[in-house]
Each structure stands twice: as C-alpha cells, then as structure tokens.
Scaffold this motif. Structure first.
Motif, PDB file in Angstrom:
ATOM      1  N   GLU A  47     150.605  63.335 -42.836  1.00 51.81           N
ATOM      2  CA  GLU A  47     150.936  64.524 -43.604  1.00 51.81           C
ATOM      3  C   GLU A  47     150.674  64.300 -45.095  1.00 51.81           C
ATOM      4  O   GLU A  47     150.888  63.213 -45.635  1.00 51.81           O
ATOM      5  N   GLU A 120     155.309  73.019 -43.919  1.00 48.16           N
ATOM      6  CA  GLU A 120     154.559  72.190 -42.967  1.00 48.16           C
ATOM      7  C   GLU A 120     153.074  72.517 -43.041  1.00 48.16           C
ATOM      8  O   GLU A 120     152.223  71.614 -42.986  1.00 48.16           O
ATOM      9  N   ASP A 159     161.815  73.044 -42.431  1.00 45.74           N
ATOM     10  CA  ASP A 159     160.357  72.869 -42.406  1.00 45.74           C
ATOM     11  C   ASP A 159     159.948  71.739 -41.460  1.00 45.74           C
ATOM     12  O   ASP A 159     158.881  71.154 -41.602  1.00 45.74           O
ATOM     13  N   ASP A 161     158.751  69.655 -38.101  1.00 47.15           N
ATOM     14  CA  ASP A 161     157.825  69.828 -36.989  1.00 47.15           C
ATOM     15  C   ASP A 161     158.507  69.398 -35.684  1.00 47.15           C
ATOM     16  O   ASP A 161     159.646  68.917 -35.699  1.00 47.15           O
TER      17      ASP A 161
END
Length: 206
Positions: A47, A120, A159, A161
């Motif tokens: 990320e 995200e 936010d 995942d």
C-alpha cells in the motif's frame, strides 16, 4: 450517540431493527468465477501512503437527477417503500443492512458505504488520479461500490480492507468479497498481499 451492540440487541427486541428476508443489492456483482478471475488479474503491491489524502479530493455526494444526490439515490435503490419529500430526502421507508442483518426505519441510521473506502483507494492507486476520476469512483452507481448499511457498522469499518475488517454477518462474506474484488478490478486499483489472501478466503466461502 453511537449505537452499541447492546443497544442494537435492545432495538431488535423492540422490533425496530429486525432481520429482513432480503435486501436490494447493488448492480453488477460478478459471479464467483468472474470474481476469482478478476482477483487473479489484480496487481499485488504494498500500500502507498496517505500523504496528501482528504475526502474532499473525492467529491461526493453529487447531484444525480433533479434534487437527488448520490446518497439519496442509493437510499431509494436499497430501501423498501421509500418515500421522499420535495428535496429528495427520505421521510419514511425501511433499510436492511446486509453487513449485520439489521433493518432500520430512519434514514439517519443508515450510511452509504464506499465498499472500497476512499482512503483505501488513495493508498492503492487513486492518489495519481484526476479529481474527475476520483469523483466518478466516489459516486459509482453503475458498479457494486455503494451500499446502504447500518451507520455504526460502517463507522467501525473505517478505511480498513478485508484483511482487517469483514462484515459482522458471516453469511455476507462471499458477496462482500465479490463486490470488493470487482470494484478494485473495475477501477484498476492494486491489492496488498494480506488483502489478496483475505479476499481469496472470502471467495472460497461462495
């Protein structure tokens, strides 16, 4: 005041938040086979950072038709017997939240969740998009990226995942995985390795 698990159970006992037999579903949820193919096609990468991120860089809710914006459009789509006033605000109806199995009769108890959260998306590729593309993503009514759910459940997700958060209702995990994968695929966003592993697990439940 935020609803707690205790208050949700109490509300359920009072008959204000109860399970419903079905709910409206967002459009274009892929088949399991398609979702697995889309997941395999996603780029796996660490990320990015949140540097420079703000929700204002994803303009929402925009006008969709007449006085109705994106939130109000999804409320009407996902609710039952929804009545709106002249400004398109929902004045009555009911909304079943597939994340937790609760039904609400006040629109104020319902959030419109960006299944792939805006932050995200920023971390997984949207930081390089134009504002127009981010606006399209944040108001995507043509794909299963927006869904009406219980407000405090959406707030608990934040936010995160699927490696860090999944809907409380495990029977929805398969659908949630398919929606998440398709949104990332449709918008060309990346996944990190833990996220891909979690999504694989969700799709294996289908």
């Amino acid at each position: 005041m935020r609803k707690t698990v205790t208050s949700l159970l109490l509300v359920g006992a009072l008959g204000l938040a109860t399970a419903a037999p079905a709910s409206a579903t967002p459009p274009n949820i892929p088949s399991t086979a398609t979702a697995k193919s889309e997941l395999a096609a996603l780029t796996v990468a660490a990320e990015g950072s949140l540097t420079g991120y703000s929700r204002e860089k994803f303009p929402h809710w925009i006008t969709v038709s007449g006085a109705c914006n994106t939130r109000e459009t999804v409320l009407k789509r996902d609710g039952s017997n929804v009545v709106t006033d002249s400004s398109c605000a929902a004045t009555s109806g009911s909304w079943y939240s597939p994340y937790d199995g609760a039904t609400w009769t006040q629109a104020s108890d319902v959030d419109i969740d960006h299944v792939v959260p805006l932050a995200e998306a920023w971390r997984s590729g949207a930081s390089s998009w134009t504002t127009d593309r981010r606006q399209s993503f944040a108001n995507d009514l043509g794909n299963p990226q927006l869904i009406a759910v219980t407000d405090n459940v959406n707030q608990s997700k934040g936010d995160q995942d699927p490696a860090r958060w999944k809907p409380p209702l495990t029977s929805y995990w398969c659908t949630y995985g398919k929606i998440w994968v398709h949104s990332k695929y449709r918008w060309g966003l990346k996944v990190d390795s833990a996220e891909k592993s979690a999504l694989t697990g969700l799709l294996d439940r289908c």
